[in-house]
Design a protein around this motif. Structure first.
Motif, PDB file in Angstrom:
ATOM      1  N   VAL A   1       0.817  -1.217   0.000  1.00 18.66           N
ATOM      2  CA  VAL A   1       0.000   0.000   0.000  1.00 18.66           C
ATOM      3  C   VAL A   1       0.848   1.262   0.000  1.00 18.66           C
ATOM      4  O   VAL A   1       0.325   2.362  -0.187  1.00 18.66           O
ATOM      5  CB  VAL A   1      -0.974   0.022   1.195  1.00 18.66           C
ATOM      6  CG1 VAL A   1      -1.905  -1.164   1.155  1.00 18.66           C
ATOM      7  CG2 VAL A   1      -0.213   0.068   2.520  1.00 18.66           C
ATOM      8  N   PHE A   2       2.172   1.118   0.210  1.00 16.40           N
ATOM      9  CA  PHE A   2       3.023   2.310   0.182  1.00 16.40           C
ATOM     10  C   PHE A   2       2.999   2.933  -1.209  1.00 16.40           C
ATOM     11  O   PHE A   2       2.948   4.156  -1.358  1.00 16.40           O
ATOM     12  CB  PHE A   2       4.456   1.937   0.579  1.00 16.40           C
ATOM     13  CG  PHE A   2       5.403   3.117   0.550  1.00 16.40           C
ATOM     14  CD1 PHE A   2       5.366   4.063   1.555  1.00 16.40           C
ATOM     15  CD2 PHE A   2       6.316   3.272  -0.478  1.00 16.40           C
ATOM     16  CE1 PHE A   2       6.233   5.160   1.534  1.00 16.40           C
ATOM     17  CE2 PHE A   2       7.184   4.358  -0.513  1.00 16.40           C
ATOM     18  CZ  PHE A   2       7.141   5.300   0.499  1.00 16.40           C
TER      19      PHE A   2
ATOM     20  N   THR B   1      -1.502   3.208  -2.497  1.00 15.97           N
ATOM     21  CA  THR B   1      -2.416   3.575  -1.419  1.00 15.97           C
ATOM     22  C   THR B   1      -3.832   3.810  -1.949  1.00 15.97           C
ATOM     23  O   THR B   1      -4.019   4.304  -3.070  1.00 15.97           O
ATOM     24  CB  THR B   1      -1.915   4.834  -0.701  1.00 15.97           C
ATOM     25  OG1 THR B   1      -2.919   5.295   0.191  1.00 15.97           O
ATOM     26  CG2 THR B   1      -1.614   5.955  -1.687  1.00 15.97           C
ATOM     27  N   ASN B   2      -4.801   3.487  -1.125  1.00 14.36           N
ATOM     28  CA  ASN B   2      -6.205   3.671  -1.519  1.00 14.36           C
ATOM     29  C   ASN B   2      -6.558   5.134  -1.751  1.00 14.36           C
ATOM     30  O   ASN B   2      -7.556   5.436  -2.413  1.00 14.36           O
ATOM     31  CB  ASN B   2      -7.133   3.077  -0.453  1.00 14.36           C
ATOM     32  CG  ASN B   2      -7.085   1.562  -0.445  1.00 14.36           C
ATOM     33  OD1 ASN B   2      -6.744   0.951  -1.459  1.00 14.36           O
ATOM     34  ND2 ASN B   2      -7.407   0.952   0.685  1.00 14.36           N
TER      35      ASN B   2
END
Length: 536
Positions: free
Chosen positions: A120-121, A124-125
């Protein structure tokens, strides 16, 4: 400070499950001779295996220490169970190296938990938002900025677009994405932006919700033949009843001359690596693509010179894919006991498994024709070529960027990762008779890597037209509105370092179909291959 080059050697495993492959008595002596003559290209670990088998423990430990302390080898289980290194187990240094390998593993595991290795780095959402009919201006700018940044740090082929000022392009597209009035129009601009990189493995993909707007196409196939856009396949009985058939020339599309239409409405959105790749995308893959809701008006010319207007309709992408689907692997014996093998897709390992299971029958043939003209890629099955060689040989070289922020801060040159890929033979059962490979501009990606390896091996000749000129491992990123992009991160080359990305692999014998061949159903490339083999 001198520029550092990390040389990585990739070994393709075909005959053994252990780390060191196919070593035999005398291997250490041969390797030693090669090293003295600067001909050895093998990893430190495998070199240690060779010398251990040869009984030279000192040299074995010399290279094993390089593998542990320089290459950071960390697979404790593999080294402890590697029979090639059994003779080293009782030496005092063995336990010291095992302890160092365990420490390498601890460091590796710690690194894998680092923030930079958290998926997710980078995805990311916050920047991968759900699809909406019109995402916000902030999302649009963020998506463009994310793509620009990822390309800047990852794209491997900037040297192939030397006149592109990518930062200026980015600034020019900021107001353009802000002016879009829907997610649909936004992704058209994003696709156009990405196309400026002129790379077939660097693309923007619209959200799935827009598939019917971007990727719907009719149940026919067209292609540029002798400077004319011809229909080369019809896959719908309704179109056949209308009188549409292979060999008919497309004169106009929606009232515009076909080439004018392609240049105006199709070309700006094509990420292509070569002229032949662009031609294939323009006139075969994308010419009649578009919205499912919009009919297509065509003017066609038949073989007798009669023109007629037609209105045809697109179908959903999944329906078209199903109707046009072909088997990934086709095998038959032709006249003269020649094995014809069509490998139409490497998306799964079907072709590789089928080749292996049929090899006994294939090996009885007087020659083999491998047809990858319609193979757009997947995962390259190099194992197929291991059946065609007598001994271990290099099949590919490559390089990739190795961005180091500290090196940049210190005003040092950036480094590169480089490697050579080696292929093992299946051994005594290998096939030694003539082999021909058929190619076209539709030969792409993993299929093109296979052709490059075949050419590097000098195992036979290539007949047809130049391949598409694009391959490489892309990194995939998510974009706002549930779209995505991929960016090419590696440059594959022939084993001797010759480039084919941006050029295509040129055939040994150039053979292209004519309009008359299409109308009569003649396979010009296959017939040329048969003539060549019959003269052998």
């Amino acid at each position: 400070m001198k520029q550092k080059l990390l040389i990585l050697i990739t070994i393709f495993f075909t005959t053994s499950a252990t780390i060191c492959l196919g070593q035999n008595s005398g291997g250490g002596k041969e390797l030693k001779n090669n090293m003295q003559n600067a001909k050895a290209e093998i990893s430190n670990y495998n070199t240690a295996c060779y010398f251990a088998l040869e009984g030279d423990k000192d040299l074995a430990f010399t290279y094993l220490k390089q593998a542990v302390y320089h290459d950071h080898f960390s697979n404790v289980n593999d080294i402890e169970n590697d029979s090639d290194l059994k003779s080293l187990h009782n030496a005092p240094l063995w336990n010291t190296l095992i302890k160092a390998i365990q420490e390498n593993l601890t460091i590796k595991n710690k690194s894998s938990r680092s923030f930079v290795n958290n998926p997710v780095f980078f995805n990311t959402n916050a920047l991968i938002t759900p699809y909406r009919e019109n995402i916000s201006d902030d999302e649009k700018i963020a998506g463009l900025s994310k793509l620009w940044s990822e390309v800047k740090y990852n794209f491997v082929n900037f040297d192939l677009v030397p006149h592109l000022n990518f930062d200026s392009l980015y600034l020019a597209y900021i107001p353009r994405v802000k002016q879009t009035v829907s997610t649909l129009s936004y992704y058209k601009i994003m696709i156009e932006f990405c196309a400026q990189l002129k790379d077939g493995h660097t693309n923007v993909y619209a959200p799935d919700e827009l598939d019917d707007e971007f990727y719907a196409r009719p149940l026919l196939r067209s292609r540029m033949i002798e400077g004319k856009v011809l229909i080369v396949g019809v896959f719908d009985s309704v179109l056949e009843k209308q009188g549409i058939k292979p060999g008919m020339e497309i004169i106009t599309v929606n009232g515009l001359a076909v080439k004018e239409y392609a240049t105006k409405y199709i070309m700006p959105y094509q990420s292509s690596s070569t002229q032949q790749d662009m031609e294939t995308r323009l006139y075969e893959y994308s010419l009649l693509g578009g919205s499912l809701k919009e009919p297509i008006k065509l003017e066609l010319l038949d073989a007798l010179g009669h023109k007629k207007a037609y209105t045809i309709y697109r179908v959903k992408p999944e329906e078209r894919s199903k109707r046009l689907a072909v088997s990934p692997f086709e095998f038959k014996i032709l006249k003269g006991n020649i094995a014809y093998i069509a490998m139409n897709s490497f998306v799964t390992d079907t072709a590789t498994r089928a080749f292996s299971s049929n090899f006994k029958e294939i090996s009885n043939a007087n020659a083999i024709i491998i047809d990858v003209r319609n193979n757009g890629g997947g995962s390259t099955p190099y194992k197929i070529l291991s059946f065609l060689i007598e001994k271990e040989l290099p099949i590919q070289s490559w390089w990739a960027r190795d961005y180091q922020p500290y090196e940049r801060a210190a005003k040092h040159n950036q480094n590169f990762l480089r490697g050579v890929s080696i292929l093992n033979s299946v051994g005594k059962s290998y096939y030694s008779k003539p082999v021909v490979m058929l190619t076209s501009s539709r030969t792409y990606s993993a299929a093109e890597d296979l052709v490059a390896a075949f050419k590097s091996l000098k195992r036979g000749i290539i007949i047809g037209t130049a391949t598409g000129g694009s391959t490489g491992q892309p990194v995939v990123i998510g974009l706002p509105g549930d779209g995505s992009a991929r960016i090419c991160t590696i440059r594959d080359m022939l084993a001797d370092g010759e480039d084919f990305v941006g050029k295509g692999i040129q055939p040994d014998k150039l053979v292209a179909p004519t309009a008359e061949d299409i109308r009569k159903g003649v396979d010009a490339e296959l017939e040329a291959a048969l003539r060549y083999l019959s003269a052998k």
